[in-house]
Write a protein that holds these residues in place. Structure first.
Motif, PDB file in Angstrom:
ATOM      1  N   UNK A  55      47.714  46.083  43.464  1.00  0.00           N
ATOM      2  CA  UNK A  55      47.532  46.906  42.252  1.00  0.00           C
ATOM      3  C   UNK A  55      47.193  45.941  41.196  1.00  0.00           C
ATOM      4  N   UNK A  56      48.115  45.638  40.842  1.00  0.00           N
ATOM      5  CA  UNK A  56      48.130  44.340  39.555  1.00  0.00           C
ATOM      6  C   UNK A  56      46.547  43.852  39.101  1.00  0.00           C
ATOM      7  N   UNK A  57      46.394  43.278  39.867  1.00  0.00           N
ATOM      8  CA  UNK A  57      45.110  42.824  40.140  1.00  0.00           C
ATOM      9  C   UNK A  57      43.221  43.771  40.103  1.00  0.00           C
ATOM     10  N   UNK A  58      43.606  45.076  40.854  1.00  0.00           N
ATOM     11  CA  UNK A  58      42.439  46.118  40.167  1.00  0.00           C
ATOM     12  C   UNK A  58      42.630  46.571  38.913  1.00  0.00           C
ATOM     13  N   UNK A  59      44.053  47.037  38.877  1.00  0.00           N
ATOM     14  CA  UNK A  59      44.639  47.632  37.567  1.00  0.00           C
ATOM     15  C   UNK A  59      43.697  46.942  36.539  1.00  0.00           C
ATOM     16  N   UNK A  60      43.565  45.481  36.395  1.00  0.00           N
ATOM     17  CA  UNK A  60      43.965  44.794  35.565  1.00  0.00           C
ATOM     18  C   UNK A  60      42.753  43.599  35.400  1.00  0.00           C
ATOM     19  N   UNK A  61      42.518  43.138  35.951  1.00  0.00           N
ATOM     20  CA  UNK A  61      41.466  42.302  36.582  1.00  0.00           C
ATOM     21  C   UNK A  61      40.085  42.708  37.330  1.00  0.00           C
ATOM     22  N   UNK A  66      36.342  44.591  32.054  1.00  0.00           N
ATOM     23  CA  UNK A  66      37.307  43.511  30.978  1.00  0.00           C
ATOM     24  C   UNK A  66      36.520  42.898  31.606  1.00  0.00           C
ATOM     25  N   UNK A  67      36.157  41.352  30.907  1.00  0.00           N
ATOM     26  CA  UNK A  67      35.476  40.325  31.253  1.00  0.00           C
ATOM     27  C   UNK A  67      36.471  39.587  31.116  1.00  0.00           C
ATOM     28  N   UNK A  68      36.325  38.026  32.709  1.00  0.00           N
ATOM     29  CA  UNK A  68      37.373  36.960  32.648  1.00  0.00           C
ATOM     30  C   UNK A  68      37.589  37.002  31.433  1.00  0.00           C
ATOM     31  N   UNK A  69      38.493  36.475  31.266  1.00  0.00           N
ATOM     32  CA  UNK A  69      39.410  35.960  29.784  1.00  0.00           C
ATOM     33  C   UNK A  69      39.482  36.469  28.471  1.00  0.00           C
ATOM     34  N   UNK A  70      38.931  37.576  28.666  1.00  0.00           N
ATOM     35  CA  UNK A  70      38.902  38.962  27.410  1.00  0.00           C
ATOM     36  C   UNK A  70      40.206  40.380  27.954  1.00  0.00           C
ATOM     37  N   UNK A  71      41.047  39.600  29.032  1.00  0.00           N
ATOM     38  CA  UNK A  71      42.110  40.959  29.669  1.00  0.00           C
ATOM     39  C   UNK A  71      43.142  41.345  28.562  1.00  0.00           C
ATOM     40  N   UNK A  72      43.689  42.130  28.336  1.00  0.00           N
ATOM     41  CA  UNK A  72      44.268  42.677  27.132  1.00  0.00           C
ATOM     42  C   UNK A  72      46.101  42.570  27.874  1.00  0.00           C
ATOM     43  N   UNK A  73      46.446  41.677  27.937  1.00  0.00           N
ATOM     44  CA  UNK A  73      47.758  41.463  28.617  1.00  0.00           C
ATOM     45  C   UNK A  73      48.789  40.422  27.784  1.00  0.00           C
ATOM     46  N   UNK A  74      49.704  40.882  27.740  1.00  0.00           N
ATOM     47  CA  UNK A  74      50.895  40.542  26.533  1.00  0.00           C
ATOM     48  C   UNK A  74      51.918  40.121  27.526  1.00  0.00           C
ATOM     49  N   UNK A  75      52.854  39.252  27.246  1.00  0.00           N
ATOM     50  CA  UNK A  75      54.061  39.072  27.109  1.00  0.00           C
ATOM     51  C   UNK A  75      55.468  38.751  26.026  1.00  0.00           C
ATOM     52  N   UNK A  88      46.817  46.605  29.878  1.00  0.00           N
ATOM     53  CA  UNK A  88      45.827  47.900  29.667  1.00  0.00           C
ATOM     54  C   UNK A  88      44.717  47.771  30.195  1.00  0.00           C
ATOM     55  N   UNK A  89      43.939  48.724  30.715  1.00  0.00           N
ATOM     56  CA  UNK A  89      43.286  49.574  31.480  1.00  0.00           C
ATOM     57  C   UNK A  89      42.056  49.732  30.322  1.00  0.00           C
ATOM     58  N   UNK A  90      40.945  49.707  30.134  1.00  0.00           N
ATOM     59  CA  UNK A  90      39.811  50.065  29.587  1.00  0.00           C
ATOM     60  C   UNK A  90      39.235  51.114  29.892  1.00  0.00           C
TER      61      UNK A  90
END
Length: 377
Positions: A55-61, A66-75, A88-90
Motif C-alpha cells: 500500500x505504501x509503495x502504491x500510494x507514495x512511490x 511523483x517523480x523518483x527522488x522527489x517524494x514528499x515524505x518525512x521522518x 503525502x499523496x499529490x
C-alpha cells in the motif's frame, strides 16, 4: 457542513520536544513499517508488513504525479530512532481556470511514547510548507489539535448519504438489546423503508447496453474531462493516468468501473466497490461524474447502481459527495443523509488562493479524494 469547535482540542498540546526532522531515505522503509506495526498491533506481523509495504509503495512511490527522488515524505528521529512519519499523496487540483499540485497528508503517525511533544505538528509543518496546496480529508480526532494549533479552518462535511435495503446492520449499531427485540424492530423498520423507497424513488428504464464495465480507463476519459471540467469549480483532475492508478492498479481493493455511453461519447462514469463490515455486505459509490446539470444521466446511473447492488445482495449503499445536484438525485432515489461525514481542511500560503479554497460549497469531493475508504455508521 460546519466548523468544528476547537476549544476542547488544543488543550493537550505541550511544548516542543528536541528531535530531528528530515526527508525520507529508502533505507528508512523497514523502520517506518516497524513503527506502523506498533500503531496497528491487531494484525499479524507478517501479513501487516506485506500489506502495508504494498500500500505504501502504491500510494507514495507509484503515483503518476511523483517523480523518483522527489517524494514528499518525512521522518522524525530521536537519537537515530524513527519516532514519527508523514507521507503525502499529490493530486492535480483544478481551481476555477487554473491547475495546482495539491498534497494530501497520509499516514501521520507518532510513537506513543513521544506524543504531545510537538512532533506531529513538526511533521505537518514540513508537509504544509512544501506544498502549494495542502489538503486534509478524513481527519481523525487525534490530529485535530495540530490543525487548530497551526490555524487551519476545519470543516465537518456531513455529506454522506446511505440507501438501506435491509435494516439489521443499522439496528445492530443502534439497538444493543435482545435478539427478539432486534427482529421485531427489524420487521417494522424494513416495512417503513419499503414504503419510503416506494414513495421517493422514481424508477427509470435504464438502457443496460449504455452502461458497461471497463477493465481500465482509456483516452475517452480525458476527452470527457475536458467537456465537464468547467462544471466543477474546485475538483481533482480526473485523467486516464490518475484514475487507472487509483482504481485499476490498486494493490488490494477490487473496484468495478463503468462507462455510461451516449451517441457523442461518455456521458458519465462510476466506480463501485463492495465490502464486508461485521458480516454484512455494503456497497460503495466511490466516484461518479457526469455533467453537473445533467439530471437525466445522473438519474439513469443512480437507478442502474441501485439495481446492480440490489442484485448483488448488499444491505446498504454509501456515497460521499459534495455535489448538490448529485445529492438531489440521490435523495429522490431513496438515499438518506447522515449527520456525519469526513472532516476536511485545506491550506495554502497564497492568501488569495486560500480564501477561494475556503469556499467549501464550490468543492467537488467524493470518496475518490484522498485515501478515504471507511464506513460511516
Amino acid at each position: 457542513m460546519g466548523f468544528i469547535d476547537k476549544k476542547r482540542h488544543i488543550s493537550r498540546m505541550n511544548k516542543k520536544y528536541n528531535y530531528n526532522l528530515r526527508k525520507y531515505k529508502k533505507e528508512d522503509m523497514k523502520e517506518i513499517f516497524e513503527l506502523m506495526r506498533f500503531i496497528y498491533p491487531e494484525e499479524k506481523y507478517n501479513n501487516f508488513i506485506h500489506r502495508r509495504r504494498k500500500m505504501w509503495e502504491w500510494e507514495f512511490l507509484e503515483n503518476p504525479l511523483i517523480k523518483k527522488g522527489e517524494e514528499k515524505i518525512w521522518v522524525a528521529e530521536d537519537s537515530g530512532k524513527i519516532i514519527g512519519h508523514v507521507a503525502t499523496m499529490p493530486v492535480k487540483l483544478k481551481c476555477d481556470d487554473k491547475y495546482y499540485i495539491a498534497h494530501f497528508a497520509m499516514d501521520l503517525i507518532v510513537d506513543s511514547a513521544y506524543r504531545g511533544k510537538g512532533i506531529g505538528q513538526g511533521l505537518m509543518e514540513a508537509w504544509r510548507d512544501s506544498s502549494e496546496i495542502a489538503i486534509g480529508l478524513g481527519l481523525t480526532p487525534a490530529v485535530l489539535p495540530i490543525y487548530y494549533k497551526l490555524g487551519w479552518k476545519v470543516f465537518n462535511t456531513k455529506k454522506v448519504l446511505v440507501k438501506v435495503f435491509k435494516s439489521r446492520k443499522i439496528l445492530k449499531k443502534l439497538i444493543k438489546k435482545e435478539n427478539i427485540l432486534l427482529r421485531t424492530g427489524e420487521k417494522l423498520i424494513n416495512s417503513g423503508l419499503k414504503a419510503f423507497n416506494f414513495v421517493l424513488s422514481k424508477p427509470l428504464k435504464v438502457d443496460w447496453k449504455s452502461i458497461f464495465e471497463i477493465y481500465e480507463f482509456d483516452s475517452k476519459i480525458d476527452i470527457f474531462w475536458e467537456k465537464v471540467k468547467d462544471d466543477y469549480n474546485i475538483a481533482l483532475r480526473k485523467s486516464k493516468d490518475y484514475l487507472n492508478w487509483k482504481y485499476t492498479n490498486h494493490p488490494y481493493y477490487q473496484y468495478k468501473k463503468f462507462y455510461y455511453m451516449g451517441k457523442d461519447g461518455i456521458k458519465g462514469y462510476v466506480v463501485l466497490r463492495e465490502s464486508e463490515e461485521e458480516g454484512y455486505c455494503e456497497g460503495h459509490i466511490v466516484d461518479m461524474m457526469t455533467r453537473a446539470d445533467d439530471f437525466k444521466s445522473m438519474g439513469l446511473m443512480v437507478a442502474w447502481i441501485i439495481d446492480y447492488f440490489r442484485k448483488n445482495g448488499v444491505e446498504c449503499i454509501y456515497f460521499m459527495t459534495t455535489c448538490a445536484n448529485q445529492r438531489k438525485v440521490l435523495l429522490r432515489n431513496g438515499f438518506l443523509p447522515l449527520k456525519r461525514g469526513p472532516v476536511f481542511s485545506v491550506y495554502s500560503h497564497d492568501k488569495d488562493l486560500l480564501k477561494r479554497l475556503w469556499s467549501f460549497n464550490d468543492w467537488f469531493l467524493t470518496k475518490d479524494s484522498s485515501d478515504l475508504e471507511i464506513s460511516y455508521i
